[in-house]
Design an enzyme around this catalytic site. Structure first.
Site, PDB file in Angstrom:
ATOM      1  N   GLY A 160       0.534  -1.399  -0.347  1.00 16.32           N
ATOM      2  CA  GLY A 160       0.274  -0.555  -0.116  1.00 16.32           C
ATOM      3  C   GLY A 160       0.600   1.030  -0.213  1.00 16.32           C
ATOM      4  NE  ARG A 170      -4.620   6.317  -2.733  1.00 16.20           N
ATOM      5  CZ  ARG A 170      -6.216   5.747  -1.665  1.00 16.20           C
ATOM      6  NH1 ARG A 170      -6.009   6.471  -0.848  1.00 16.20           N
ATOM      7  NH2 ARG A 170      -6.528   4.361  -1.657  1.00 16.20           N
ATOM      8  CG  ASN A 219       0.916   1.624   5.087  1.00 14.88           C
ATOM      9  OD1 ASN A 219       0.404   2.048   5.657  1.00 14.88           O
ATOM     10  ND2 ASN A 219       0.418   1.718   3.395  1.00 14.88           N
ATOM     11  CB  SER A 251      -4.933   1.838  14.049  1.00 13.25           C
ATOM     12  OG  SER A 251      -5.909   3.039  14.911  1.00 13.25           O
ATOM     13  CE1 TYR A 255      -7.789   0.612   9.851  1.00 15.99           C
ATOM     14  CE2 TYR A 255      -8.017   1.551  12.414  1.00 15.99           C
ATOM     15  CZ  TYR A 255      -7.107   1.959  11.242  1.00 15.99           C
ATOM     16  OH  TYR A 255      -6.040   2.443  11.236  1.00 15.99           O
ATOM     17  CB  ILE A 260      -1.715  10.000   9.818  1.00 21.65           C
ATOM     18  CG1 ILE A 260      -1.515   8.897  11.247  1.00 21.65           C
ATOM     19  CG2 ILE A 260      -0.522  10.279   9.338  1.00 21.65           C
ATOM     20  CD1 ILE A 260      -0.574  10.552  12.008  1.00 21.65           C
TER      21      ILE A 260
HETATM   22  P1  NDP Z   1      -4.602   5.267   2.853  1.00 21.82           P
HETATM   23  O1  NDP Z   1      -6.004   5.123   2.353  1.00 21.82           O
HETATM   24  O2  NDP Z   1      -4.254   6.946   1.964  1.00 21.82           O
HETATM   25  O3  NDP Z   1      -4.058   4.444   1.597  1.00 21.82           O
HETATM   26  C1  NDP Z   1      -3.788   3.021   2.061  1.00 21.82           C
HETATM   27  C2  NDP Z   1      -3.085   2.445   0.335  1.00 21.82           C
HETATM   28  O4  NDP Z   1      -3.175   0.997   0.699  1.00 21.82           O
HETATM   29  C3  NDP Z   1      -3.173   3.219  -0.882  1.00 21.82           C
HETATM   30  O5  NDP Z   1      -1.737   3.094  -1.629  1.00 21.82           O
HETATM   31  C4  NDP Z   1      -3.901   1.519  -1.329  1.00 21.82           C
HETATM   32  O6  NDP Z   1      -3.991   1.504  -3.146  1.00 21.82           O
HETATM   33  C5  NDP Z   1      -3.171   0.706  -0.130  1.00 21.82           C
HETATM   34  N1  NDP Z   1      -4.358  -0.471  -0.246  1.00 21.82           N
HETATM   35  C6  NDP Z   1      -5.731   0.243   0.203  1.00 21.82           C
HETATM   36  N2  NDP Z   1      -5.584  -1.494   0.601  1.00 21.82           N
HETATM   37  C7  NDP Z   1      -5.130  -2.496  -0.209  1.00 21.82           C
HETATM   38  C8  NDP Z   1      -5.315  -3.895  -1.005  1.00 21.82           C
HETATM   39  N3  NDP Z   1      -5.942  -5.069  -0.707  1.00 21.82           N
HETATM   40  N4  NDP Z   1      -3.981  -4.433  -1.408  1.00 21.82           N
HETATM   41  C9  NDP Z   1      -2.943  -3.721  -1.534  1.00 21.82           C
HETATM   42  N5  NDP Z   1      -3.226  -2.129  -1.395  1.00 21.82           N
HETATM   43  C10 NDP Z   1      -4.251  -1.283  -0.772  1.00 21.82           C
HETATM   44  O7  NDP Z   1      -4.751   4.906   3.745  1.00 21.82           O
HETATM   45  P2  NDP Z   1      -3.330   5.669   5.394  1.00 21.82           P
HETATM   46  O8  NDP Z   1      -2.145   5.639   4.679  1.00 21.82           O
HETATM   47  O9  NDP Z   1      -4.026   6.477   6.020  1.00 21.82           O
HETATM   48  O10 NDP Z   1      -3.073   4.352   6.234  1.00 21.82           O
HETATM   49  C11 NDP Z   1      -1.695   3.246   5.988  1.00 21.82           C
HETATM   50  C12 NDP Z   1      -2.298   2.414   6.749  1.00 21.82           C
HETATM   51  O11 NDP Z   1      -2.473   3.145   8.380  1.00 21.82           O
HETATM   52  C13 NDP Z   1      -3.258   1.981   7.050  1.00 21.82           C
HETATM   53  O12 NDP Z   1      -3.301   0.156   7.229  1.00 21.82           O
HETATM   54  C14 NDP Z   1      -4.015   2.525   8.345  1.00 21.82           C
HETATM   55  O13 NDP Z   1      -4.982   1.071   9.009  1.00 21.82           O
HETATM   56  C15 NDP Z   1      -3.313   2.540   8.709  1.00 21.82           C
HETATM   57  N6  NDP Z   1      -3.140   3.827  10.112  1.00 21.82           N
HETATM   58  C16 NDP Z   1      -4.393   4.991   9.498  1.00 21.82           C
HETATM   59  C17 NDP Z   1      -4.270   6.409  10.721  1.00 21.82           C
HETATM   60  C18 NDP Z   1      -5.278   7.520   9.437  1.00 21.82           C
HETATM   61  O14 NDP Z   1      -5.501   8.038  10.948  1.00 21.82           O
HETATM   62  N7  NDP Z   1      -4.669   7.809   8.459  1.00 21.82           N
HETATM   63  C19 NDP Z   1      -4.037   5.900  11.839  1.00 21.82           C
HETATM   64  C20 NDP Z   1      -4.204   4.434  12.321  1.00 21.82           C
HETATM   65  C21 NDP Z   1      -3.711   3.569  11.176  1.00 21.82           C
HETATM   66  P3  NDP Z   1      -4.081   2.550  -4.176  1.00 21.82           P
HETATM   67  O15 NDP Z   1      -3.705   3.313  -4.152  1.00 21.82           O
HETATM   68  O16 NDP Z   1      -4.146   1.591  -4.826  1.00 21.82           O
HETATM   69  O17 NDP Z   1      -6.130   2.782  -3.269  1.00 21.82           O
END
Ligand code: NDP
Length: 249
Positions: A14, A17, A92, A144, A157, A190
């Site tokens: 992931g 983004r 991630n 998280s 989650y 975040i």
């Molecule tokens: P985003 O939604 O901004 O980005 C998610 C990323 O994961 C993207 O690159 C997406 O790819 C990829 N992704 C999603 N599903 C899949 C899949 N099934 N297979 C492969 N890639 C996948 O998320 P965040 O950056 O906010 O979160 C990243 C991590 O941090 C997650 O695990 C989240 O649970 C954790 N987290 C986030 C918090 C927050 O406040 N944002 C807080 C605590 C933890 P694509 O672009 O192609 O969709």
């Protein structure tokens, strides 16, 4: 101490983004060769690859669903085939399907558990043997704050993120003797696409309850991951590093 990952190879799930992208950039800036996965955003992946290559980083991107074991195997094999080692694995990729339990469907449960937790099993399983054979490597799983504190409307989650912590501690115990470390980073709130739906009022209300009085940035998480990936952290394993402005203490 400046973090130096030159000569190391890294795989980030992931990575296109938000937090994953910041992790990819931080590992590349520290000198690592970086492979990253994504589910659907091919154009963003291509742009990131071009950006990294312009900075002199060796990298490649692979599209696939992290919940799919065959995709995890193929991705780790691609890293091994290209670079001959996998030194850093960052799990991630993650999603949310928030709703109160009363309305949560089996599909909401399965989608979140598969993407957030089964994916960690898939990639760790694929990297387990190569890291064991190398007698070295480091796994960093992105959990998280919600996995530690729980949150109304996020039972699926929270379960996935709490499960990741027990899983990582078990791996740390299994693999420590082979020189492989496994740790968790637990971000707070975040600012990414995942949290962009929250209104400014909600964000302000949340910030006021955080001891450091602000939401985190993806770079805050990436810095912690780069530290855990580096030789500055060689005696740290089985740890959950909270990067949440003091939310869970
Ligand atoms: P985003 O939604 O901004 O980005 C998610 C990323 O994961 C993207 O690159 C997406 O790819 C990829 N992704 C999603 N599903 C899949 C899949 N099934 N297979 C492969 N890639 C996948 O998320 P965040 O950056 O906010 O979160 C990243 C991590 O941090 C997650 O695990 C989240 O649970 C954790 N987290 C986030 C918090 C927050 O406040 N944002 C807080 C605590 C933890 P694509 O672009 O192609 O969709």
């Amino acid at each position: 101490m400046t973090l130096d990952l030159s000569g190391k190879t890294a795989l980030v799930t992931g990575g296109t983004r938000g937090i994953g992208r910041a992790i990819v950039e931080a590992l590349a800036d520290a000198g690592a060769k970086v492979a990253f996965t994504y589910r659907s955003s091919s154009e963003t992946a291509d742009a990131l690859k071009t950006e990294l290559e312009a900075k002199g980083c060796e990298c490649f991107a692979i599209q696939g669903d992290a919940a799919d074991a065959a995709h995890a195997d193929e991705t780790v094999q691609a890293v091994m085939g290209t670079w001959g080692s996998i030194d850093v694995l960052v799990n991630n990729a993650g999603i949310t399907r928030d709703t109160l339990m009363i309305r949560m469907s089996e599909e909401d449960w399965d989608a979140v558990l598969d993407t957030n937790l089964k994916s960690v099993f898939n990639f760790c399983k694929a990297a387990y043997r190569p890291m064991m054979k190398q007698r070295g490597g480091t796994i960093i799983n992105i959990s998280s704050v919600v996995g530690v504190t729980g949150n109304a409307g996020q039972a699926n989650y929270a379960a996935s993120k709490a499960g990741m912590i027990g899983f990582t501690k078990s791996l740390a115990r299994e693999l420590g003797g082979r020189g492989v470390r496994a740790n968790v980073v637990a971000p707070g709130y975040i600012a990414t696409d995942m949290t962009s739906d929250l209104s400014d009022d909600v964000k302000e209300a949340m910030s006021s309850t955080i001891p450091l009085k602000r939401l985190g940035n993806p770079e805050d998480i990436a810095a912690a991951v780069a530290f855990l990936a580096s030789d500055a952290a060689t005696y740290i394993t089985g740890h959950t590093l909270h990067v949440d402005g003091g939310m869970a203490m």
